[in-house]
Design an enzyme around this catalytic site. Structure first.
Site, PDB file in Angstrom:
ATOM      1  N   HIS A 262       0.856  -1.191   0.000  1.00 29.27           N
ATOM      2  CA  HIS A 262       0.000   0.000   0.000  1.00 29.27           C
ATOM      3  C   HIS A 262       0.887   1.234   0.000  1.00 29.27           C
ATOM      4  O   HIS A 262       1.940   1.237   0.615  1.00 29.27           O
ATOM      5  CB  HIS A 262      -0.916   0.018   1.231  1.00 29.27           C
ATOM      6  CG  HIS A 262      -2.064   0.977   1.083  1.00 29.27           C
ATOM      7  ND1 HIS A 262      -1.953   2.314   1.382  1.00 29.27           N
ATOM      8  CD2 HIS A 262      -3.335   0.785   0.655  1.00 29.27           C
ATOM      9  CE1 HIS A 262      -3.114   2.907   1.129  1.00 29.27           C
ATOM     10  NE2 HIS A 262      -3.965   2.013   0.686  1.00 29.27           N
ATOM     11  N   GLU A 317      -7.822  -4.717  -0.514  1.00 32.34           N
ATOM     12  CA  GLU A 317      -8.395  -5.377  -1.692  1.00 32.34           C
ATOM     13  C   GLU A 317      -8.464  -6.889  -1.538  1.00 32.34           C
ATOM     14  O   GLU A 317      -9.316  -7.543  -2.141  1.00 32.34           O
ATOM     15  CB  GLU A 317      -7.574  -5.037  -2.950  1.00 32.34           C
ATOM     16  CG  GLU A 317      -7.425  -3.566  -3.234  1.00 32.34           C
ATOM     17  CD  GLU A 317      -8.730  -2.890  -3.626  1.00 32.34           C
ATOM     18  OE1 GLU A 317      -9.767  -3.574  -3.662  1.00 32.34           O
ATOM     19  OE2 GLU A 317      -8.714  -1.679  -3.881  1.00 32.34           O
TER      20      GLU A 317
HETATM   21  N1  ACO Z   1       4.045  -7.732  -4.745  1.00 34.77           N
HETATM   22  C1  ACO Z   1       5.384  -7.784  -4.955  1.00 34.77           C
HETATM   23  N2  ACO Z   1       6.205  -6.731  -4.829  1.00 34.77           N
HETATM   24  C2  ACO Z   1       5.644  -5.566  -4.482  1.00 34.77           C
HETATM   25  C3  ACO Z   1       4.275  -5.434  -4.237  1.00 34.77           C
HETATM   26  C4  ACO Z   1       3.457  -6.584  -4.379  1.00 34.77           C
HETATM   27  N3  ACO Z   1       2.131  -6.544  -4.183  1.00 34.77           N
HETATM   28  N4  ACO Z   1       3.985  -4.165  -3.908  1.00 34.77           N
HETATM   29  C5  ACO Z   1       5.157  -3.485  -3.947  1.00 34.77           C
HETATM   30  N5  ACO Z   1       6.168  -4.351  -4.295  1.00 34.77           N
HETATM   31  C6  ACO Z   1       7.569  -4.029  -4.418  1.00 34.77           C
HETATM   32  C7  ACO Z   1       7.857  -3.372  -5.752  1.00 34.77           C
HETATM   33  O1  ACO Z   1       8.155  -4.326  -6.749  1.00 34.77           O
HETATM   34  C8  ACO Z   1       9.065  -2.536  -5.419  1.00 34.77           C
HETATM   35  O2  ACO Z   1      10.195  -3.383  -5.355  1.00 34.77           O
HETATM   36  P1  ACO Z   1      11.663  -2.823  -5.798  1.00 34.77           P
HETATM   37  O3  ACO Z   1      11.920  -1.661  -4.877  1.00 34.77           O
HETATM   38  O4  ACO Z   1      12.543  -4.001  -5.567  1.00 34.77           O
HETATM   39  O5  ACO Z   1      11.512  -2.400  -7.211  1.00 34.77           O
HETATM   40  C9  ACO Z   1       8.770  -2.076  -3.998  1.00 34.77           C
HETATM   41  O6  ACO Z   1       7.888  -3.039  -3.439  1.00 34.77           O
HETATM   42  C10 ACO Z   1       8.113  -0.708  -3.951  1.00 34.77           C
HETATM   43  O7  ACO Z   1       7.078  -0.612  -4.916  1.00 34.77           O
HETATM   44  P2  ACO Z   1       6.275   0.741  -5.200  1.00 34.77           P
HETATM   45  O8  ACO Z   1       5.437   0.583  -6.426  1.00 34.77           O
HETATM   46  O9  ACO Z   1       7.221   1.901  -5.178  1.00 34.77           O
HETATM   47  O10 ACO Z   1       5.396   0.824  -3.896  1.00 34.77           O
HETATM   48  P3  ACO Z   1       4.079   1.645  -3.676  1.00 34.77           P
HETATM   49  O11 ACO Z   1       3.936   1.778  -2.225  1.00 34.77           O
HETATM   50  O12 ACO Z   1       4.038   2.871  -4.491  1.00 34.77           O
HETATM   51  O13 ACO Z   1       2.969   0.629  -4.250  1.00 34.77           O
HETATM   52  C11 ACO Z   1       0.966  -0.467  -4.622  1.00 34.77           C
HETATM   53  C12 ACO Z   1       1.738   0.495  -3.713  1.00 34.77           C
HETATM   54  C13 ACO Z   1       0.750   0.159  -6.009  1.00 34.77           C
HETATM   55  C14 ACO Z   1      -0.405  -0.737  -3.999  1.00 34.77           C
HETATM   56  C15 ACO Z   1       1.749  -1.789  -4.756  1.00 34.77           C
HETATM   57  O14 ACO Z   1       2.024  -2.335  -3.489  1.00 34.77           O
HETATM   58  C16 ACO Z   1       1.079  -2.818  -5.646  1.00 34.77           C
HETATM   59  O15 ACO Z   1       1.205  -2.741  -6.878  1.00 34.77           O
HETATM   60  N6  ACO Z   1       0.321  -3.807  -5.068  1.00 34.77           N
HETATM   61  C17 ACO Z   1      -0.363  -4.812  -5.816  1.00 34.77           C
HETATM   62  C18 ACO Z   1      -1.683  -4.281  -6.384  1.00 34.77           C
HETATM   63  C19 ACO Z   1      -2.733  -4.037  -5.308  1.00 34.77           C
HETATM   64  O16 ACO Z   1      -2.936  -4.837  -4.395  1.00 34.77           O
HETATM   65  N7  ACO Z   1      -3.423  -2.893  -5.422  1.00 34.77           N
HETATM   66  C20 ACO Z   1      -4.453  -2.465  -4.477  1.00 34.77           C
HETATM   67  C21 ACO Z   1      -3.886  -1.491  -3.509  1.00 34.77           C
HETATM   68  S1  ACO Z   1      -5.026  -1.061  -2.226  1.00 34.77           S
HETATM   69  C22 ACO Z   1      -5.709   0.380  -2.714  1.00 34.77           C
HETATM   70  O17 ACO Z   1      -5.155   1.062  -3.519  1.00 34.77           O
HETATM   71  C23 ACO Z   1      -7.023   0.794  -2.187  1.00 34.77           C
END
Ligand code: ACO
Length: 372
Positions: A262, A317
């Site tokens: 998140h 989610e």
């Molecule tokens: N699975 C695997 N790796 C992940 C995940 C995940 N669900 N989420 C983040 N990471 C990793 C990224 O690959 C990245 O790794 P790196 O630094 O080695 O490249 C690191 O964590 C940071 O990722 P960011 O995209 O910068 O993190 P951010 O906090 O911006 O992302 C997000 C948040 C978009 C929700 C992300 O966690 C994600 O894509 N999750 C999966 C989709 C999801 O569940 N969406 C619903 C979110 S809930 C809501 O919005 C109401």
């Protein structure tokens, strides 16, 4: 009176990095909700989310609208006002449902919400909240070639939503699970759709325009949520023996595990816990839920191994997907159900913004060419 050149100079503005998405910028003051991502707390008007997740939706509305709406109504009065307003919204669903076949579900909801007339005596905040289940149920039934079901004004809001969707009254456990979902997602700080609602409200365009704008913001995939893909992931994993290898392979391919991570919460999303607690009500889906819990345990273990520096926890989610599937919501409707819950927050923020009466009008920094 003479003015110095200085007094006509551009006012000093606090500048933000254009690429920051306004992260950490305070753009409103509100009594409605506070998201503390570091502590994993969501405070709704003085209550932690876990303390009000068991409330009825009507009780939550009474709490959110208090001292912002023209009248303070108790939950019983709100229940009957919403019932009457669902009946009022029904003819709009009936008149437009034949026109939605070329539209997606959120587009269809947008069409119907935009049709709510400003000139109505029913308080707009009640009519907006009442209308979404009426519209969303009619849209979901149209996809299955079924006629809309007329609202029953005597029922609670969540129970009637289920009845209008399924055509029959359904068990109290599933109604309660849906109601927990609606309460859990009702408000969440200054998210993109709530901010949109406040900007439109600040122009005095009226509540229906404000919440229609909010729905347009919610429609985008970066906001409207990812519960559908969570179910796709569970379907693709298929059976318990596949859980660990499937998740490992997905991470090896650089994919993200749906329902984890998140932007704001660095510890567990409190909404995930509230919804996980509601899954005990879903007896008919017990096997699916047990399977999902195994997936959650393995996913958290693998994410901790692979990303030790990045706390990645279960987000809202993951359990949203399980709850909405178990209550019989079609996957294409999930964003509309989200709107049914978030409408509580949107309307409260619009009422709060209207009381402030100040136009939201930030500035931009010009980086284009100057005239020769
Ligand atoms: N699975 C695997 N790796 C992940 C995940 C995940 N669900 N989420 C983040 N990471 C990793 C990224 O690959 C990245 O790794 P790196 O630094 O080695 O490249 C690191 O964590 C940071 O990722 P960011 O995209 O910068 O993190 P951010 O906090 O911006 O992302 C997000 C948040 C978009 C929700 C992300 O966690 C994600 O894509 N999750 C999966 C989709 C999801 O569940 N969406 C619903 C979110 S809930 C809501 O919005 C109401």
């Amino acid at each position: 009176m003479s003015h110095s050149r200085q007094s006509f100079a551009t006012p000093v503005v606090t500048s933000v990095n254009a690429g920051s998405g306004l992260e950490d910028v305070i753009a409103a003051e509100t009594v409605l909700s506070h998201v503390d991502g570091a502590a994993g707390r969501l405070i709704i008007r003085g209550y932690d989310l876990q303390d009000l997740a068991g409330w009825t939706f009507e009780a939550l509305l009474s709490h959110l609208w208090r001292d912002l709406a023209p009248e303070n109504l108790d939950k019983a009065t709100i229940r009957s006002e919403l019932g009457a307003a669902r009946v009022e919204a029904y003819p709009i669903a009936m008149s437009l449902v034949g026109d939605i076949d070329a539209l997606g579900d959120v587009e269809a909801l947008r069409l119907m919400l935009a049709a709510l007339p400003d000139a109505t005596n029913t308080p707009h905040h009640s009519l907006a909240v009442a209308a979404v289940p009426v519209f969303s149920a009619a849209i979901a039934r149209r996809r299955r070639n079924l006629k809309p079901v007329e609202p029953d004004a005597s029922l609670g809001h969540a129970a009637d939503y289920m009845r209008m969707l399924h055509g029959v009254e359904i068990d109290a456990g599933r109604v309660r699970a849906l109601e927990t979902y609606l309460v859990t997602v009702a408000d969440h700080g200054l998210n993109a759709s709530t901010f949109t609602a406040r900007v439109v409200a600040s122009t005095r365009a009226g509540l229906f325009s404000s919440v229609t704008g909010a729905l347009c913001a919610l429609k985008g995939p970066l906001h409207g949520g990812a519960p559908g893909p969570v179910l796709d992931m569970l379907d693709a994993i298929g059976e318990p023996a596949n859980i660990r290898p499937w998740l490992q392979a997905a991470l090896d391919r650089g994919e993200r595990l749906m329902g984890f991570g998140h932007r704001i919460y660095r510890v567990r999303d409190p909404r995930a816990d509230a919804l996980k607690a509601a899954t005990v009500l879903l007896r008919d889906s017990a096997e699916r839920i047990r399977f999902a819990e195994k997936v959650e345990i393995e996913a958290l273990a693998l994410l901790a191994e692979r990303k030790p520096l990045r706390p990645l926890q279960t987000n809202v989610e993951f359990f949203t997907a399980l709850v909405l599937e178990a209550v019989g919501m079609p996957r294409e409707s999930f964003t509309n159900v989200f709107a049914a819950g978030r409408m509580a927050g949107w309307t409260a923020h619009v009422l709060e913004q209207e009381r402030l009466g100040k136009l939201i009008r930030p500035q931009s920094r010009y980086v284009g060419p100057m005239p020769a």
